[in-house]
Write a protein that holds these residues in place. Structure first.
Motif, PDB file in Angstrom:
ATOM      1  N   GLU A 126       0.828  -1.203   0.000  1.00 47.11           N
ATOM      2  CA  GLU A 126       0.000   0.000   0.000  1.00 47.11           C
ATOM      3  C   GLU A 126       0.864   1.255   0.000  1.00 47.11           C
ATOM      4  O   GLU A 126       0.812   2.086   0.905  1.00 47.11           O
ATOM      5  CB  GLU A 126      -0.948  -0.014   1.206  1.00 47.11           C
ATOM      6  N   ASP A 127       1.698   1.361  -1.007  1.00 41.00           N
ATOM      7  CA  ASP A 127       2.512   2.560  -1.187  1.00 41.00           C
ATOM      8  C   ASP A 127       1.724   3.560  -2.017  1.00 41.00           C
ATOM      9  O   ASP A 127       0.558   3.351  -2.331  1.00 41.00           O
ATOM     10  CB  ASP A 127       3.830   2.204  -1.887  1.00 41.00           C
ATOM     11  N   SER A 128       2.368   4.628  -2.380  1.00 40.82           N
ATOM     12  CA  SER A 128       1.736   5.599  -3.281  1.00 40.82           C
ATOM     13  C   SER A 128       2.690   5.856  -4.442  1.00 40.82           C
ATOM     14  O   SER A 128       3.710   6.547  -4.283  1.00 40.82           O
ATOM     15  CB  SER A 128       1.451   6.916  -2.543  1.00 40.82           C
ATOM     16  N   PRO A 129       2.414   5.281  -5.619  1.00 42.91           N
ATOM     17  CA  PRO A 129       1.247   4.444  -5.936  1.00 42.91           C
ATOM     18  C   PRO A 129       1.390   3.026  -5.370  1.00 42.91           C
ATOM     19  O   PRO A 129       2.457   2.640  -4.901  1.00 42.91           O
ATOM     20  CB  PRO A 129       1.267   4.412  -7.456  1.00 42.91           C
ATOM     21  N   VAL A 130       0.283   2.292  -5.439  1.00 43.02           N
ATOM     22  CA  VAL A 130       0.295   0.891  -4.996  1.00 43.02           C
ATOM     23  C   VAL A 130       1.360   0.135  -5.776  1.00 43.02           C
ATOM     24  O   VAL A 130       1.510   0.313  -6.991  1.00 43.02           O
ATOM     25  CB  VAL A 130      -1.096   0.251  -5.214  1.00 43.02           C
ATOM     26  N   ALA A 131       2.134  -0.679  -5.062  1.00 39.77           N
ATOM     27  CA  ALA A 131       3.221  -1.418  -5.702  1.00 39.77           C
ATOM     28  C   ALA A 131       3.040  -2.919  -5.476  1.00 39.77           C
ATOM     29  O   ALA A 131       2.294  -3.346  -4.594  1.00 39.77           O
ATOM     30  CB  ALA A 131       4.564  -0.949  -5.154  1.00 39.77           C
ATOM     31  N   TYR A 132       3.766  -3.689  -6.280  1.00 37.99           N
ATOM     32  CA  TYR A 132       3.628  -5.147  -6.246  1.00 37.99           C
ATOM     33  C   TYR A 132       5.013  -5.789  -6.287  1.00 37.99           C
ATOM     34  O   TYR A 132       5.952  -5.244  -6.876  1.00 37.99           O
ATOM     35  CB  TYR A 132       2.803  -5.648  -7.428  1.00 37.99           C
ATOM     36  N   SER A 133       5.117  -6.958  -5.673  1.00 42.12           N
ATOM     37  CA  SER A 133       6.347  -7.743  -5.752  1.00 42.12           C
ATOM     38  C   SER A 133       5.980  -9.217  -5.712  1.00 42.12           C
ATOM     39  O   SER A 133       4.874  -9.591  -5.303  1.00 42.12           O
ATOM     40  CB  SER A 133       7.280  -7.405  -4.579  1.00 42.12           C
ATOM     41  N   ALA A 134       6.919 -10.060  -6.137  1.00 44.20           N
ATOM     42  CA  ALA A 134       6.694 -11.502  -6.044  1.00 44.20           C
ATOM     43  C   ALA A 134       6.772 -11.914  -4.579  1.00 44.20           C
ATOM     44  O   ALA A 134       7.688 -11.521  -3.855  1.00 44.20           O
ATOM     45  CB  ALA A 134       7.732 -12.252  -6.872  1.00 44.20           C
TER      46      ALA A 134
END
Length: 238
Positions: free
Chosen positions: A108-116
């Motif tokens: 829930e960063d800004s912007p939303v981030a993703y990782s494996a």
């Protein structure tokens, strides 16, 4: 556990009950665990392995960059820099699908981030999902000895952990199966895992621009939006 309890209740006439306590307890047998996993658990595991092509492309990208986080637009930009395009909405849809299956973590960063995720980085479902039913049976024997009076423990072990207590009727094929000898699911898992490994080993994100990011618009679920160059407004296809 609800699945296993349901199987035990279905076979309640053949299961041991503890009537000396209130409320009375119905003892689950190893065969109930096997049956519950055969009916429900195996399908859940195979569903988790069932990634779409676009899912695998993105997961491979994130696997190659462990412990790093990328927004949906970052991933889209990486594709565009290599001359290929996929819409940001397709990427987000793919990411959400893999979050549900625990391959991807959402930050829930800004912007939303993703990782494996740790699971997604290994994708070794074939070994992680296997159950050693011999071990399950031995643990059931141990639990019976630890928690039941000696005579009841002996009866439980004789009735449910040895001999005919391990023989069941396969719920789909109708075949007679000894649960500690059943390897059907392991074989299915290994086949599915080989397919995942084959895709993951493909050089979709190599060091050369021409090798990276094949045009993946056709890999989405058939509802792809027009490719975008700014992460928002659609543009004409390049």
């Amino acid at each position: 556990m609800d699945f296993i309890d349901a199987v035990a209740l279905f076979h309640h006439q053949d299961r041991m009950e503890i009537t000396s306590e209130y409320p009375q307890k119905l003892l689950v047998a190893p065969a109930d665990g096997w049956m519950g996993f055969k009916i429900f658990g195996e399908r859940i595991v195979m569903s988790a392995l069932n990634l779409r092509d676009l899912d695998r492309v993105i997961l491979n990208y994130l696997r190659d960059r462990p412990n790093q986080k990328y927004s949906a637009m970052d991933i889209q930009k990486a594709a565009q820099e290599r001359g290929h395009h996929v819409s940001v909405s397709d990427i987000r849809r793919s990411l959400e699908n893999m979050i549900y299956k625990m391959y991807i973590e959402r930050h829930e960063d800004s912007p939303v981030a993703y990782s494996a995720s740790a699971f997604g980085q290994s994708v070794d479902v074939a070994s992680q999902a296997k159950l050693d039913w011999s071990h399950v049976v031995e643990k059931a024997k141990q639990k019976a000895g630890d928690n039941l009076p000696p005579d009841e423990a002996e009866k439980y072990i004789q009735d449910h952990c040895e001999g005919d207590g391990l023989i069941v009727t396969h719920p789909i094929t109708g075949e007679t199966v000894n649960i500690i000898e059943d390897t059907e699911f392991e074989e299915e898992l290994e086949e599915a895992q080989d397919e995942v490994d084959e895709v993951m080993d493909e050089p979709m994100f190599g060091s050369e621009p021409d090798d990276d990011w094949r045009d993946v618009r056709h890999l989405a679920d058939g509802k792809s939006s027009t490719a975008t160059t700014d992460g928002g407004e659609p543009t004409d296809k390049i």
